[in-house]
Design a protein around this motif. Structure first.
Motif, PDB file in Angstrom:
ATOM      1  N   UNK A  19       3.061  -5.714   0.806  1.00  0.00           N
ATOM      2  CA  UNK A  19       1.833  -6.279   0.241  1.00  0.00           C
ATOM      3  C   UNK A  19       0.618  -5.468   0.669  1.00  0.00           C
ATOM      4  N   UNK A  20       0.555  -5.134   1.960  1.00  0.00           N
ATOM      5  CA  UNK A  20      -0.583  -4.357   2.470  1.00  0.00           C
ATOM      6  C   UNK A  20      -0.634  -2.968   1.841  1.00  0.00           C
ATOM      7  N   UNK A  21       0.522  -2.313   1.735  1.00  0.00           N
ATOM      8  CA  UNK A  21       0.575  -0.974   1.144  1.00  0.00           C
ATOM      9  C   UNK A  21       0.165  -1.027  -0.328  1.00  0.00           C
ATOM     10  N   UNK A  22       0.658  -2.024  -1.060  1.00  0.00           N
ATOM     11  CA  UNK A  22       0.317  -2.158  -2.481  1.00  0.00           C
ATOM     12  C   UNK A  22      -1.177  -2.382  -2.664  1.00  0.00           C
ATOM     13  N   UNK A  23      -1.774  -3.237  -1.833  1.00  0.00           N
ATOM     14  CA  UNK A  23      -3.195  -3.561  -1.963  1.00  0.00           C
ATOM     15  C   UNK A  23      -4.071  -2.368  -1.594  1.00  0.00           C
ATOM     16  N   UNK A  24      -3.799  -1.766  -0.449  1.00  0.00           N
ATOM     17  CA  UNK A  24      -4.612  -0.620  -0.002  1.00  0.00           C
ATOM     18  C   UNK A  24      -4.445   0.553  -0.964  1.00  0.00           C
ATOM     19  N   UNK A  25      -3.210   0.810  -1.379  1.00  0.00           N
ATOM     20  CA  UNK A  25      -2.966   1.904  -2.312  1.00  0.00           C
ATOM     21  C   UNK A  25      -3.682   1.693  -3.636  1.00  0.00           C
ATOM     22  N   UNK A  26      -3.674   0.456  -4.130  1.00  0.00           N
ATOM     23  CA  UNK A  26      -4.352   0.135  -5.383  1.00  0.00           C
ATOM     24  C   UNK A  26      -5.856   0.374  -5.271  1.00  0.00           C
ATOM     25  N   UNK A  80      -1.019   6.651   3.287  1.00  0.00           N
ATOM     26  CA  UNK A  80      -0.734   5.226   3.521  1.00  0.00           C
ATOM     27  C   UNK A  80       0.682   5.022   4.056  1.00  0.00           C
ATOM     28  N   UNK A  81       1.662   5.682   3.440  1.00  0.00           N
ATOM     29  CA  UNK A  81       3.053   5.517   3.877  1.00  0.00           C
ATOM     30  C   UNK A  81       3.289   6.123   5.255  1.00  0.00           C
ATOM     31  N   UNK A  82       2.626   7.243   5.526  1.00  0.00           N
ATOM     32  CA  UNK A  82       2.809   7.897   6.841  1.00  0.00           C
ATOM     33  C   UNK A  82       2.305   6.994   7.955  1.00  0.00           C
ATOM     34  N   UNK A  83       1.179   6.334   7.724  1.00  0.00           N
ATOM     35  CA  UNK A  83       0.613   5.434   8.731  1.00  0.00           C
ATOM     36  C   UNK A  83       1.440   4.154   8.849  1.00  0.00           C
ATOM     37  N   UNK A  84       1.943   3.651   7.705  1.00  0.00           N
ATOM     38  CA  UNK A  84       2.611   2.347   7.691  1.00  0.00           C
ATOM     39  C   UNK A  84       4.096   2.422   8.032  1.00  0.00           C
ATOM     40  N   UNK A  85       4.779   3.449   7.537  1.00  0.00           N
ATOM     41  CA  UNK A  85       6.234   3.507   7.659  1.00  0.00           C
ATOM     42  C   UNK A  85       6.730   4.596   8.606  1.00  0.00           C
ATOM     43  N   UNK A  86       5.855   5.498   9.031  1.00  0.00           N
ATOM     44  CA  UNK A  86       6.284   6.578   9.910  1.00  0.00           C
ATOM     45  C   UNK A  86       6.745   7.802   9.144  1.00  0.00           C
TER      46      UNK A  86
END
Length: 426
Positions: free
Chosen positions: A96-103, A338-344
């Protein structure tokens, strides 16, 4: 061939569905999105229509209806896949956070690109128009993603289902919020667009929860073989009425899907006596099959007709190509951050799975006439849809080859046996 004959139309419709089935099988084996093949089929169909003098036929009303029904079916299908429990809380929250920030970031950056390079947009009075145009270009396509990630590792597949579903819902809500702001600013009404949006969203949530409980309780008591299509009809009616009154109807579809898919959670405690678990399970499984089949049919005709309506000549414009490439670079650079910060570090192939599709097209056609910008070419829309799909295709093919190689190397390793002997005790 007589195109006015109903039998001719049935033949064409049947052939399109047969092609779509084989495209799906090709997609499973090659990772080429079936959407691209359907659009190509539509382009070929356009050549055939031109040859018989029907190239100017207005397909937009059909495209709009197919898009709306397809959107409802896709969101409902995705909602039925979402299982809510404590173990899923973390991945759902992250998605949810990734989808919102990415959008939000993608829309902002895309709007800036449009303001700088496309005539008709600016950072003054027309800045809101830029955001309205940028929003559809920033929404992930669950219609393309969900069928394409079936072979990924379970946690990655789950992430993409959550992320694309949230991106659909949030993107649509954001688009209509911006449209509402635009219409408010260009009318004599003194209402506050933000407060109206918050009120309508809260009202939609309340109506959705109440109607979802009511539908489950009523339909589990109904008898008959056609009650599932009756339920679909009621959901379509609910969606249309809420849309007319400027609510957020996709929230209703999402919430109903969550309620029926997680009935034990929503019908807990005192509410448990209202649930007939056996009947509710039958509704859930039947609804799952119907939405999956209907989404397949609607998606097929939508993208074929879209292929009929598009013009590849717009891609020959270097300005269109330049703006489109900038938007594509922005999409994947933002996604990487976004993915690098969130998922590594483990972000392949997730990084490259960001296609645009049905919702992008549908929302583009929903832009109010007052917000039209002549300088914006549909070629940008087409370029980004094709570009993001090709990037996803390449990443999935690479991922499949990498997985196949790892399995082949593991099978090729020599495994020897050694007899174990107990140590001697002196």
């Amino acid at each position: 061939m007589d195109f006015s004959s109903p039998y001719t139309l049935l033949i064409i419709a049947s052939i399109v569905l047969i092609f779509s089935y084989f495209f799906s099988e090709i997609s499973k084996r090659t990772s080429i999105p079936s959407v691209l093949l359907l659009i190509l089929l539509g382009v070929v169909g356009k050549v055939g229509l031109n040859s018989v003098g029907m190239g100017d036929y207005d397909f937009f009303p059909i495209l709009e209806i197919l898009g709306i029904v397809g959107l409802i079916m896709i969101v409902l299908e995705a909602a039925l896949e979402l299982k809510l429990d404590r173990n899923k809380l973390a991945p759902i929250s992250i998605a949810l956070a990734i989808a919102l920030v990415g959008l939000l970031i993608s829309t902002w950056v895309t709007a800036e690109i449009l303001c700088y390079f496309v005539d008709g947009f600016d950072r003054g009075e027309n800045y809101l128009k830029a955001w309205i145009y940028a929003t559809p270009l920033s929404i992930l396509s669950s219609a393309i993603i969900i069928p394409s990630v079936v072979d990924l590792r379970a946690d990655k597949k789950e992430f993409h289902i959550y992320e694309s579903t949230f991106s659909d819902i949030l993107g649509i809500m954001m688009f209509y919020f911006l449209v509402g702001q635009f219409e408010t600013s260009h009318s004599e009404s003194s209402g506050n667009g933000v407060s109206n949006f918050i009120f309508t969203t809260l009202l939609t949530v309340v109506i959705s929860i109440l109607s979802s409980y009511l539908l489950v309780v009523i339909f589990q008591k109904l008898e008959g073989a056609v009650k599932l299509f009756l339920l679909i009809a009621v959901l379509l009616l609910l969606y249309s009425v809420e849309k007319i009154y400027h609510l957020s109807p996709l929230l209703s579809i999402l919430i109903f899907g969550l309620v029926i898919a997680n009935k034990d959670l929503f019908f807990a405690g005192p509410l448990k006596r209202w649930l007939d678990k056996k009947e509710a399970d039958e509704i859930y499984h039947g609804l799952h099959v119907i939405t999956m089949e209907t989404a397949f049919v609607v998606r097929t005709y939508f993208f074929v007709i879209f292929g009929v309506t598009i013009s590849f000549a717009s891609l020959a414009n270097w300005a269109v190509v330049g703006v489109s490439l900038l938007c594509l670079v922005a999409i994947f650079v933002i996604r990487f951050g976004i993915l690098r910060v969130s998922l590594g570090k483990d972000i392949v192939p997730q990084l490259y799975i960001a296609p645009r599709g049905l919702i992008t097209i549908l929302l583009f056609y929903a832009i109010p006439k007052e917000a039209y910008v002549e300088g914006f070419s549909q070629g940008i829309l087409l370029f980004i849809i094709i570009g993001t799909s090709l990037v996803m295709t390449g990443s999935l093919i690479f991922n499949k080859q990498r997985s196949t190689k790892a399995i082949r190397d593991a099978k090729a390793m020599n495994i020897s046996e050694t007899k174990w002997r107990a140590p001697e005790i002196e």
